[in-house]
Each structure stands twice: as C-alpha cells, then as structure tokens.
Design an enzyme around this catalytic site. Structure first.
Site, PDB file in Angstrom:
ATOM      1  N   GLU A 136       0.633  -1.842  -0.007  1.00 51.99           N
ATOM      2  CA  GLU A 136      -0.183  -0.003  -0.147  1.00 51.99           C
ATOM      3  C   GLU A 136       0.636   1.231  -0.228  1.00 51.99           C
ATOM      4  OE1 GLU A 136      -3.350   2.150   2.405  1.00 51.99           O
ATOM      5  OE2 GLU A 136      -2.314   0.455   3.294  1.00 51.99           O
ATOM      6  N   GLU A 234     -12.053   3.254   2.797  1.00 48.41           N
ATOM      7  CA  GLU A 234     -12.013   3.927   4.578  1.00 48.41           C
ATOM      8  C   GLU A 234     -11.572   5.201   4.700  1.00 48.41           C
ATOM      9  OE1 GLU A 234      -7.634   2.347   5.909  1.00 48.41           O
ATOM     10  OE2 GLU A 234      -7.322   2.905   4.277  1.00 48.41           O
TER      11      GLU A 234
END
Length: 254
Positions: A136, A234
C-alpha cells in the site's frame, strides 16, 4: 464492483465491538470488511460474526510495521509476514504492507532495490502459503520524511519488479490525491498489478463526494480497465451509518 468497509472507522453506531460492526455491515448490504493491525483484535469473536453473517474479512495489516527500504529491518519484515500468514489463511484475507519512510542520504535506486528484494522473499512466503500480500502506498510525513512508496505509480513499479503472483498493489485514491498524483492515469493500463482499491475524499478523509477527488473519472477508468474487485471504504464518516453509505454509493456509482 462491491463495497468493503474498514470497520475500524465505519459503522460506529453499532458500538465499539468489531463483531457488531461486521453485523452492521451485513445488515447494510456490505459483503466484506477490513481492519488495520491484527494482534490485539478479538479474532475468535470476529470469526464468529463472519461465519454468522457470511461477510468476508478482506484484508488486515502486517505488524509490527517495519521498513522495506532498510535492509536492517528485512528479517523483522519477514518475521512479521510469517506471523500474519496463519491469520490470513484462517480468514482467507490479504496481508497489507507499507514501505516505511524514505532514508535520508540513501540513493532512491538503492531504496527501491531494497524494497524489491525483501518483497520478493515475503511474496514467496505468501505464495507457498496460498495467500496474498498487498503493498500500500501511504502518504505520511514525519519529521520531514515521507514514506518511500507514497504514490500508486511508484508502488506499481515495485510490484512489477517483484514479479510475483502473490504480490499486488493496494491502490488508495486518498493517499494518491495527497501527493497530487493523477490516480486514474496512474492505474490506466496496469490493472493486472492491482489487487484492491480503497477510497476516501480530500480533505479530511471523509465520504467520497465530500471533497475534490474526481470519482466519476476514477470509477470510469476502473470499469473500462475491467476492475471487478471490492472498493474499500476507508474513511471517517461525517453522518450516520446509513446516510454515509448512501452518499458513498452515489458518488462512486455503486
């Protein structure tokens, strides 16, 4: 495409227990959830809620977090991945890694090569176990130092260099926007290297549609490229659970 929800932040109306937030996600029609660090989580209660609802735990973060770009940390990275593999197998979940911070005074190419080297070893551990790693890109600055992998473009370059079926990129549109990167352009033509997409809007990291990110363009590119995975929510909700999901679905066209 379907939604996944980060239950660290989403469904607060269900209370603090993650098992109850999983049940809330199910009631809202969200088929998958994610959370961050795993070691202090009530895994048995989470497993019971997942089994009860049929919701899937999509991903969690490897911990402790260590640097991919510093060879001194590489054995700790591999040990953390090895510790996380039984959890990933239990829940059929992907494991998330971030790069760590840029090393002052160290050539960019040397840091790139260090990340590739340790990720090749980590991906082989994951491949042998039948699970996935997601790298990520994260935009974060501490004491003037940025994360080494903070753009989708650099993350994709590293995933391509590792060249393992067990490593893919977690492309987070919020972190990408923080770097002023053109997210849609960055992912175009490279979708095969992407395992997951997460979203939140700038500024504030709230619902898609509350800020400046061009969601219509991003979602169009994802559809045109053939992305069929989950879209991970998120973000920090600004309204109630139901209204927040409705706003996100509308902005994303889902």
């Amino acid at each position: 495409m379907q939604l996944a929800a980060c239950i660290e932040w989403m469904f607060p109306e269900a209370g603090d227990a993650l098992a109850d937030r999983i049940r809330a996600a199910h009631a809202a029609g969200v088929p998958a959830v994610e959370f961050h660090l795993w070691r202090e989580k009530p895994l048995d209660a989470i497993a019971a809620a997942l089994n009860e609802t049929g919701v899937r735990l999509l991903s969690f973060c490897v911990e402790p977090r260590r640097s991919l770009v510093d060879p001194a940390d590489h054995e700790a990275v591999l040990a953390a991945v090895a510790d996380a593999i039984p959890v990933a197998r239990r829940f059929n979940s992907a494991m998330i890694l971030a790069s760590g911070f840029t090393r002052p005074g160290v050539a960019e190419g040397e840091q790139f090569d260090a990340a590739v080297s340790v990720l090749q070893r980590a991906a082989e551990l994951a491949r042998q176990a039948g699970v996935m790693l997601w790298l990520e890109p994260v935009y974060m600055v501490i004491n003037g130092q940025r994360m080494f992998v903070d753009t989708v473009g650099r993350g994709l370059d590293i995933v391509a260099a590792v060249d393992s079926p067990a490593l893919r990129l977690l492309a987070d549109a919020y972190h990408s926007a923080q770097t002023q990167e053109d997210f849609a352009a960055a992912i175009s033509g490279r979708l095969a290297l992407i395992g997951h997409v997460q979203v939140a809007d700038t500024n504030g990291r709230h619902e898609p549609g509350t800020g400046d990110i061009p969601w219509r363009r991003i979602m169009t590119v994802l559809r045109e490229q053939g992305y069929s995975g989950q879209i991970g929510l998120e973000y920090f909700p600004t309204v109630g659970d139901g209204a927040s999901l409705t706003q996100s679905r509308h902005a994303l066209g889902l």
